[in-house]
Design an enzyme around this catalytic site. Structure first.
Site, PDB file in Angstrom:
ATOM      1  N   LEU A   1     -10.573  -7.301 -12.883  1.00  0.00           N
ATOM      2  CA  LEU A   1     -11.806  -6.809 -12.924  1.00  0.00           C
ATOM      3  C   LEU A   1     -12.632  -7.427 -14.178  1.00  0.00           C
ATOM      4  O   LEU A   1     -12.577  -7.107 -15.074  1.00  0.00           O
ATOM      5  CB  LEU A   1     -12.107  -5.619 -12.633  1.00  0.00           C
ATOM      6  CG  LEU A   1     -11.273  -4.882 -11.163  1.00  0.00           C
ATOM      7  CD1 LEU A   1     -11.170  -3.540 -11.439  1.00  0.00           C
ATOM      8  CD2 LEU A   1     -11.942  -5.464 -10.122  1.00  0.00           C
TER       9      LEU A   1
ATOM     10  N   LEU B   1      -6.070  -6.548 -20.079  1.00  0.00           N
ATOM     11  CA  LEU B   1      -4.900  -6.295 -18.970  1.00  0.00           C
ATOM     12  C   LEU B   1      -4.189  -5.110 -19.319  1.00  0.00           C
ATOM     13  O   LEU B   1      -3.559  -5.150 -20.446  1.00  0.00           O
ATOM     14  CB  LEU B   1      -4.263  -7.688 -18.671  1.00  0.00           C
ATOM     15  CG  LEU B   1      -3.098  -7.600 -17.773  1.00  0.00           C
ATOM     16  CD1 LEU B   1      -3.687  -7.305 -16.225  1.00  0.00           C
ATOM     17  CD2 LEU B   1      -2.246  -8.835 -17.716  1.00  0.00           C
ATOM     18  N   ASP B   2      -3.973  -4.070 -18.472  1.00  0.00           N
ATOM     19  CA  ASP B   2      -2.994  -2.881 -18.587  1.00  0.00           C
ATOM     20  C   ASP B   2      -2.972  -2.235 -19.878  1.00  0.00           C
ATOM     21  O   ASP B   2      -1.959  -2.062 -20.403  1.00  0.00           O
ATOM     22  CB  ASP B   2      -1.527  -3.567 -18.351  1.00  0.00           C
ATOM     23  CG  ASP B   2      -1.365  -3.949 -17.027  1.00  0.00           C
ATOM     24  OD1 ASP B   2      -2.243  -3.538 -15.938  1.00  0.00           O
ATOM     25  OD2 ASP B   2      -0.756  -5.076 -16.448  1.00  0.00           O
TER      26      ASP B   2
ATOM     27  N   MET C   1      -4.220  -7.254  -6.825  1.00  0.00           N
ATOM     28  CA  MET C   1      -3.586  -8.213  -7.841  1.00  0.00           C
ATOM     29  C   MET C   1      -4.920  -9.165  -8.560  1.00  0.00           C
ATOM     30  O   MET C   1      -4.758 -10.303  -8.311  1.00  0.00           O
ATOM     31  CB  MET C   1      -2.791  -9.115  -6.821  1.00  0.00           C
ATOM     32  CG  MET C   1      -1.523  -8.171  -6.572  1.00  0.00           C
ATOM     33  SD  MET C   1      -0.631  -7.376  -7.985  1.00  0.00           S
ATOM     34  CE  MET C   1       0.111  -8.986  -8.515  1.00  0.00           C
TER      35      MET C   1
ATOM     36  N   HIS D   1       0.764   1.115 -13.173  1.00  0.00           N
ATOM     37  CA  HIS D   1       1.359   0.048 -13.570  1.00  0.00           C
ATOM     38  C   HIS D   1       2.820   0.583 -13.569  1.00  0.00           C
ATOM     39  O   HIS D   1       3.222   1.347 -14.305  1.00  0.00           O
ATOM     40  CB  HIS D   1       1.012  -0.259 -14.967  1.00  0.00           C
ATOM     41  CG  HIS D   1       1.591  -1.611 -15.327  1.00  0.00           C
ATOM     42  ND1 HIS D   1       1.419  -2.852 -15.124  1.00  0.00           N
ATOM     43  CD2 HIS D   1       2.576  -1.965 -16.184  1.00  0.00           C
ATOM     44  CE1 HIS D   1       2.195  -3.788 -15.591  1.00  0.00           C
ATOM     45  NE2 HIS D   1       2.958  -3.184 -16.218  1.00  0.00           N
TER      46      HIS D   1
ATOM     47  N   GLU E   1       6.001   6.544  -9.113  1.00  0.00           N
ATOM     48  CA  GLU E   1       4.682   6.412  -9.187  1.00  0.00           C
ATOM     49  C   GLU E   1       3.940   7.050  -8.048  1.00  0.00           C
ATOM     50  O   GLU E   1       2.807   7.647  -8.247  1.00  0.00           O
ATOM     51  CB  GLU E   1       4.599   4.829  -8.769  1.00  0.00           C
ATOM     52  CG  GLU E   1       4.820   3.628  -9.724  1.00  0.00           C
ATOM     53  CD  GLU E   1       4.832   2.432  -9.126  1.00  0.00           C
ATOM     54  OE1 GLU E   1       3.890   2.158  -8.371  1.00  0.00           O
ATOM     55  OE2 GLU E   1       5.677   1.415  -9.552  1.00  0.00           O
TER      56      GLU E   1
ATOM     57  N   GLY F   1       0.737  -1.049  -0.013  1.00  0.00           N
ATOM     58  CA  GLY F   1       0.004   0.020   0.014  1.00  0.00           C
ATOM     59  C   GLY F   1       0.851   1.334  -0.056  1.00  0.00           C
ATOM     60  O   GLY F   1       0.400   2.329   0.543  1.00  0.00           O
ATOM     61  N   SER F   2       2.008   1.306  -0.745  1.00  0.00           N
ATOM     62  CA  SER F   2       2.698   2.559  -0.797  1.00  0.00           C
ATOM     63  C   SER F   2       2.096   3.655  -1.603  1.00  0.00           C
ATOM     64  O   SER F   2       2.244   4.839  -1.218  1.00  0.00           O
ATOM     65  CB  SER F   2       4.157   2.257  -0.989  1.00  0.00           C
ATOM     66  OG  SER F   2       4.323   1.813  -2.333  1.00  0.00           O
TER      67      SER F   2
HETATM   68  C1  GRF Z   1       3.016  -1.121  -7.691  1.00  0.00           C
HETATM   69  O1  GRF Z   1       4.329  -1.109  -8.306  1.00  0.00           O
HETATM   70  C2  GRF Z   1       2.099  -0.795  -8.497  1.00  0.00           C
HETATM   71  O2  GRF Z   1       2.576  -0.019  -9.757  1.00  0.00           O
HETATM   72  C3  GRF Z   1       1.818  -1.955  -9.188  1.00  0.00           C
HETATM   73  O3  GRF Z   1       1.552  -2.787  -7.731  1.00  0.00           O
HETATM   74  C4  GRF Z   1       2.672  -2.026  -6.819  1.00  0.00           C
HETATM   75  C5  GRF Z   1       1.942  -2.044  -5.501  1.00  0.00           C
HETATM   76  O4  GRF Z   1       3.070  -1.433  -4.850  1.00  0.00           O
HETATM   77  N1  GRF Z   1       0.413  -2.028  -9.648  1.00  0.00           N
HETATM   78  P1  GRF Z   1       2.300  -0.840  -3.406  1.00  0.00           P
HETATM   79  O5  GRF Z   1       1.239  -1.690  -2.877  1.00  0.00           O
HETATM   80  O6  GRF Z   1       1.440   0.475  -3.734  1.00  0.00           O
HETATM   81  O7  GRF Z   1       3.253  -0.229  -2.348  1.00  0.00           O
END
Ligand code: GRF
Length: 204
Positions: A97, A148-149, A94, A113, A178, A16-17
């Protein structure tokens, strides 16, 4: 409850960063929104603790408890709609949907992503970039569609690949990028002044 685009639902599966980056942006006024709920399919997701620490409502929905993807997605939709969520932000969620979910939030589901899409979709994008030998990779915020993506791109940022990078060192530099672009991209979507022209998100 009516849907308000500025009421966010954040879906997570892990640390969850990116969720934390969104929480921080809301708290310091860079993002004019409310995180109405954080939903995780994993009970141990570190992001759930981050949400609780910020006083945000959390829900654990175990996907293994449902017989089908559609049944699970209906539960997800119900949790989000019950809290008036208008915009869904995937942050390391992960799971794919189904149309059941996407039809409930048309053009209102975002994902981040860790590559410059359409390069390196799917799992382990940073490792894919290292192994391919690209010199530049990055991060992409996009609308989620059935593939996907592959949905329309809202924002991208480039990150240079160094000769001595491993997948881990590259991932940590991409992650910093990100954390910057995801809240910015959410703000852009909320502020309007854009429209979809085919696959393109254009300024209007
Ligand atoms: C990130 O690298 C995001 O781009 C990908 O999954 C990872 C999630 O990291 N979809 P976090 O849980 O937000 O730390």
């Amino acid at each position: 409850m009516s849907l308000d685009l500025r009421r966010l639902g954040v879906l997570i599966s892990g640390r969850g960063s990116n969720l934390q980056a969104i929480i921080d942006a809301v708290e310091d006024g860079r993002l004019n929104a409310t995180i109405a709920v954080v939903v995780s399919n994993q009970s141990e997701a570190g992001g759930l603790a981050r949400a609780r620490a910020a006083g945000i409502d959390t829900v654990h929905l175990d996907h293994r408890a449902e017989a089908t993807r559609e049944a699970y997605d209906r539960k997800l939709v119900a949790e989000l709609q019950a809290r008036g969520v208008g915009l869904v932000c995937l942050a390391g969620f992960m799971r794919l949907l189904s149309p059941t979910f996407l039809d409930a939030f048309p053009n209102a589901v975002l994902n981040i992503h860790p590559s410059l899409l359409p390069a390196f979709p799917g799992l382990d994008a940073q490792r894919q970039a290292c192994e391919h030998g690209v010199k530049v990779t990055g991060a992409t915020v996009h609308f989620v569609n059935a593939e996907l993506d592959a949905g329309p791109i809202v924002a991208q940022v480039a990150v240079a690949v160094r000769d001595d990078d491993t997948a881990a060192t590259l991932a940590s530099r991409i992650l910093e990028a990100e954390h910057k672009i995801y809240p910015e991209a959410i703000a852009r979507v909320l502020d309007g002044g854009w429209s979809l022209a085919g696959r393109r998100v254009i300024t209007t």
